[in-house]
Design an enzyme around this catalytic site. Structure first.
Site, PDB file in Angstrom:
ATOM      1  N   THR A  40       0.809  -1.222   0.000  1.00 12.04           N
ATOM      2  CA  THR A  40       0.000   0.000   0.000  1.00 12.04           C
ATOM      3  C   THR A  40       0.844   1.274   0.000  1.00 12.04           C
ATOM      4  O   THR A  40       0.307   2.369  -0.079  1.00 12.04           O
ATOM      5  CB  THR A  40      -0.975   0.036   1.205  1.00 12.04           C
ATOM      6  OG1 THR A  40      -0.257  -0.303   2.390  1.00 12.04           O
ATOM      7  CG2 THR A  40      -2.100  -0.952   1.027  1.00 12.04           C
ATOM      8  N   HIS A  45       8.333   0.027   5.884  1.00 15.15           N
ATOM      9  CA  HIS A  45       8.696   0.730   7.117  1.00 15.15           C
ATOM     10  C   HIS A  45       9.251  -0.307   8.095  1.00 15.15           C
ATOM     11  O   HIS A  45       9.265  -1.506   7.783  1.00 15.15           O
ATOM     12  CB  HIS A  45       7.514   1.514   7.700  1.00 15.15           C
ATOM     13  CG  HIS A  45       6.269   0.705   7.906  1.00 15.15           C
ATOM     14  ND1 HIS A  45       6.153  -0.243   8.899  1.00 15.15           N
ATOM     15  CD2 HIS A  45       5.075   0.699   7.249  1.00 15.15           C
ATOM     16  CE1 HIS A  45       4.955  -0.800   8.857  1.00 15.15           C
ATOM     17  NE2 HIS A  45       4.279  -0.257   7.858  1.00 15.15           N
ATOM     18  N   HIS A  48       7.827  -3.737   8.835  1.00 20.40           N
ATOM     19  CA  HIS A  48       7.989  -4.856   7.900  1.00 20.40           C
ATOM     20  C   HIS A  48       9.286  -5.623   8.146  1.00 20.40           C
ATOM     21  O   HIS A  48       9.471  -6.713   7.613  1.00 20.40           O
ATOM     22  CB  HIS A  48       8.057  -4.344   6.451  1.00 20.40           C
ATOM     23  CG  HIS A  48       6.787  -3.762   5.932  1.00 20.40           C
ATOM     24  ND1 HIS A  48       6.637  -2.414   5.660  1.00 20.40           N
ATOM     25  CD2 HIS A  48       5.609  -4.335   5.605  1.00 20.40           C
ATOM     26  CE1 HIS A  48       5.414  -2.193   5.195  1.00 20.40           C
ATOM     27  NE2 HIS A  48       4.777  -3.337   5.160  1.00 20.40           N
ATOM     28  N   LYS A  82      -6.648  -5.203  12.491  1.00 12.67           N
ATOM     29  CA  LYS A  82      -7.112  -3.886  12.058  1.00 12.67           C
ATOM     30  C   LYS A  82      -8.561  -3.705  12.509  1.00 12.67           C
ATOM     31  O   LYS A  82      -9.311  -4.658  12.587  1.00 12.67           O
ATOM     32  CB  LYS A  82      -7.085  -3.755  10.521  1.00 12.67           C
ATOM     33  CG  LYS A  82      -5.797  -4.210   9.863  1.00 12.67           C
ATOM     34  CD  LYS A  82      -4.730  -3.165   9.942  1.00 12.67           C
ATOM     35  CE  LYS A  82      -3.565  -3.426   9.007  1.00 12.67           C
ATOM     36  NZ  LYS A  82      -3.088  -4.779   8.903  1.00 12.67           N
ATOM     37  N   ARG A  86      -8.712  -1.142   4.768  1.00 14.32           N
ATOM     38  CA  ARG A  86      -7.702  -0.235   4.222  1.00 14.32           C
ATOM     39  C   ARG A  86      -8.174   0.341   2.890  1.00 14.32           C
ATOM     40  O   ARG A  86      -9.132  -0.137   2.292  1.00 14.32           O
ATOM     41  CB  ARG A  86      -6.387  -0.990   4.033  1.00 14.32           C
ATOM     42  CG  ARG A  86      -6.477  -2.082   2.993  1.00 14.32           C
ATOM     43  CD  ARG A  86      -5.105  -2.671   2.698  1.00 14.32           C
ATOM     44  NE  ARG A  86      -4.546  -3.314   3.873  1.00 14.32           N
ATOM     45  CZ  ARG A  86      -3.799  -4.405   3.825  1.00 14.32           C
ATOM     46  NH1 ARG A  86      -3.541  -4.996   2.690  1.00 14.32           N
ATOM     47  NH2 ARG A  86      -3.317  -4.926   4.927  1.00 14.32           N
ATOM     48  N   GLN A 178      -5.675 -15.382   0.841  1.00 16.65           N
ATOM     49  CA  GLN A 178      -4.318 -15.622   1.327  1.00 16.65           C
ATOM     50  C   GLN A 178      -4.013 -17.109   1.367  1.00 16.65           C
ATOM     51  O   GLN A 178      -2.902 -17.541   1.024  1.00 16.65           O
ATOM     52  CB  GLN A 178      -4.112 -15.000   2.714  1.00 16.65           C
ATOM     53  CG  GLN A 178      -2.662 -15.120   3.190  1.00 16.65           C
ATOM     54  CD  GLN A 178      -2.386 -14.353   4.479  1.00 16.65           C
ATOM     55  OE1 GLN A 178      -2.972 -13.317   4.729  1.00 16.65           O
ATOM     56  NE2 GLN A 178      -1.489 -14.873   5.287  1.00 16.65           N
ATOM     57  N   ASP A 199      -0.242 -12.303  14.318  1.00 17.56           N
ATOM     58  CA  ASP A 199      -1.647 -12.041  13.971  1.00 17.56           C
ATOM     59  C   ASP A 199      -2.054 -12.728  12.661  1.00 17.56           C
ATOM     60  O   ASP A 199      -3.221 -12.737  12.300  1.00 17.56           O
ATOM     61  CB  ASP A 199      -1.905 -10.527  13.880  1.00 17.56           C
ATOM     62  CG  ASP A 199      -1.036  -9.843  12.833  1.00 17.56           C
ATOM     63  OD1 ASP A 199       0.008 -10.418  12.436  1.00 17.56           O
ATOM     64  OD2 ASP A 199      -1.398  -8.728  12.408  1.00 17.56           O
ATOM     65  N   LYS A 234       3.883   2.475  20.656  1.00 18.59           N
ATOM     66  CA  LYS A 234       3.889   1.602  19.483  1.00 18.59           C
ATOM     67  C   LYS A 234       5.265   1.561  18.821  1.00 18.59           C
ATOM     68  O   LYS A 234       5.865   2.583  18.571  1.00 18.59           O
ATOM     69  CB  LYS A 234       2.836   2.085  18.479  1.00 18.59           C
ATOM     70  CG  LYS A 234       2.567   1.070  17.397  1.00 18.59           C
ATOM     71  CD  LYS A 234       1.219   1.258  16.741  1.00 18.59           C
ATOM     72  CE  LYS A 234       0.982   0.132  15.762  1.00 18.59           C
ATOM     73  NZ  LYS A 234      -0.224   0.264  15.003  1.00 18.59           N
ATOM     74  N   LYS A 237       6.715   3.788  15.353  1.00 20.48           N
ATOM     75  CA  LYS A 237       5.961   5.031  15.166  1.00 20.48           C
ATOM     76  C   LYS A 237       6.609   6.152  15.969  1.00 20.48           C
ATOM     77  O   LYS A 237       7.109   5.929  17.065  1.00 20.48           O
ATOM     78  CB  LYS A 237       4.522   4.867  15.672  1.00 20.48           C
ATOM     79  CG  LYS A 237       3.689   3.881  14.882  1.00 20.48           C
ATOM     80  CD  LYS A 237       2.970   4.554  13.753  1.00 20.48           C
ATOM     81  CE  LYS A 237       1.963   3.595  13.126  1.00 20.48           C
ATOM     82  NZ  LYS A 237       1.342   4.148  11.948  1.00 20.48           N
ATOM     83  N   THR A 238       6.558   7.360  15.417  1.00 20.09           N
ATOM     84  CA  THR A 238       6.938   8.552  16.186  1.00 20.09           C
ATOM     85  C   THR A 238       5.771   9.534  16.060  1.00 20.09           C
ATOM     86  O   THR A 238       4.770   9.233  15.406  1.00 20.09           O
ATOM     87  CB  THR A 238       8.203   9.213  15.604  1.00 20.09           C
ATOM     88  OG1 THR A 238       7.901   9.671  14.278  1.00 20.09           O
ATOM     89  CG2 THR A 238       9.360   8.237  15.559  1.00 20.09           C
TER      90      THR A 238
END
Length: 431
Positions: A40, A45, A48, A82, A86, A178, A199, A234, A237-238
């Site tokens: 996506t 990031h 991954h 989620k 998305r 999947q 997950d 998390k 993340k920032t």
């Protein structure tokens, strides 16, 4: 002697669940395993990275890694973990993202060698796009019961009374799509193992079920823990969002800083997961760190290894130099060697004032630089006192009241750094 893949991941704390028999299956000979990657965005990031590191370890242990870009599943959305669906992407965007992701994955995986365990990149859109709905429900859907699909945690969570969103039919079928990917790769690539985050266990085991029921074969599953931080915030993340691998989205300096600022507890876990340092070296580093935690050797080594791996040795060196700029151990020459993007990253949030280029060309006196033209200090009198006390630096070098700023002092031809003492930093931007 090739390393045992399951043993390697176990000591690194990278296994959450593993299907019985997986280790023995991998020890029997060369195997292929895949990890699915969401396309996506046109960059990975650091969320991954665990999956990518698993594939790299897999290749280093002599096996064949398959990176699956989820072009088809990216058009649907995965309910796992989620609360909302998305955004769905068009074909051109997905193709662009796939090419960008392969370039990043090439820093970790060997796609180009002639060896039998060279990595492969596949896109599930290639085999799903010609599948009609009727064919899919006839050839795949009839083999899995609704009861089986409803028993998965990812589905239960979305259908629970706590969820106000509910779940669309599209998302409900995600595990079948999947699962079919696994069956397809089992048939086409002799791929017998799927790996992913914890997950994903429900989706992966749906795939092993399809391999059993339709392919008359045996598939295996292995998941890693979802990475969390000790303080509950998390991972990855920032305040400004994801930490990306693309230098345009997250600069190497900010990337380096993210790892450098890791807590002691997290650094001890992360250095096993996000580097390829051997066990003995990591244990020695941990022992040294526990003796002298204030030196932050663990964080420094973690930040070095991962910045060099994702970016380059040069980017790492620049990030270290930029960090020293901020904390005072640098010269005017160091400052002038920073590129503008890194300079702006380092001094993000520092008070700035603009002055005309003509003022600098004629020589900007220090009272004007500190007060009259910038308002950094409240008055000309305060500026004079600070200069008399020898507490003012221009580009890290002490100056007095007789000093004038000229174009020779400009960093990147437009910036001047002024420090008052150790704590107060100001930027003059020349326009």
């Amino acid at each position: 002697m090739k390393k045992n893949f399951v043993e390697e991941l176990t000591w690194r704390g990278m296994i959450h669940d593993v299907m019985p028999g997986t280790e023995e299956h991998l020890q029997e000979g060369l195997r292929a395993a895949y990890v699915g990657i969401d396309p996506t965005a046109d960059s990975l990031h650091i969320g991954h990275l665990v999956g990518v590191m698993m594939l790299r370890h897999f290749q280093m242990c002599g096996h064949k890694p398959v990176a699956l870009v989820g072009g088809a599943t990216g058009m649907i959305g995965d309910p796992s973990g989620k609360s909302n669906e998305r955004n769905l992407l068009d074909e051109a965007t997905l193709l662009h993202n796939q090419n960008a992701l392969k370039a990043q994955l090439s820093r970790f995986l060997d796609f180009d060698s002639d060896s039998e365990n060279a990595a492969v990149l596949v896109n599930n859109y290639d085999w799903m796009k010609n599948f009609s709905f009727l064919e899919f429900i006839r050839d795949v859907g009839k083999h899995i019961t609704v009861n089986y699909m409803m028993s998965k945690d990812s589905v239960k969570k979305r259908l629970s009374s706590d969820s106000s969103e509910g779940m669309s039919f599209t998302e409900f079928t995600y595990q079948l799509v999947q699962g079919y990917d696994f069956l397809h790769l089992y048939r086409e690539q002799n791929c017998t193992l799927q790996m992913g985050g914890s997950d994903q266990w429900g989706n992966i085991t749906t795939g092993t079920e399809l391999i059993r029921r339709i392919g008359d074969g045996k598939g295996y599953a292995l998941t890693c823990p979802l990475i969390t931080k000790a303080d509950g915030t998390k991972f990855g993340k920032t305040e400004s969002g994801n930490i990306w691998l693309d230098a345009e989205r997250t600069s190497p300096y900010k990337f380096y800083q993210y790892w450098l600022n890791t807590s002691d507890e997290d650094a001890e876990r992360f250095i096993k997961i996000f580097t390829f340092l051997p066990k003995e070296e990591i244990e020695a580093l941990v022992a040294k760190h526990q003796e002298e935690p204030h030196l932050r050797q663990l964080q420094r080594k973690l930040a070095e290894e991962i910045t060099v791996m994702v970016h380059s040795r040069e980017d790492y060196d620049n990030a270290v130099k930029a960090s020293e700029v901020l904390f005072g151990k640098s010269t005017a020459q160091d400052l002038k060697s920073l590129n503008e993007a890194t300079f702006l990253d380092v001094f993000e949030g520092v008070p700035q004032a603009k002055v005309n280029r003509e003022d600098v060309e004629h020589g900007l006196d220090m009272i004007a630089a500190l007060s009259a033209k910038t308002d950094f200090l409240k008055s000309n009198g305060e500026a004079r006192r600070a200069l008399k006390e020898n507490s003012i630096s221009v580009n890290k070098e002490k100056v007095g009241e007789d000093f004038s700023i000229t174009t020779n002092d400009l960093i990147n031809d437009k910036y001047i750094i002024i420090n008052k003492g150790k704590r107060n930093t100001y930027i003059i931007k020349v326009e």
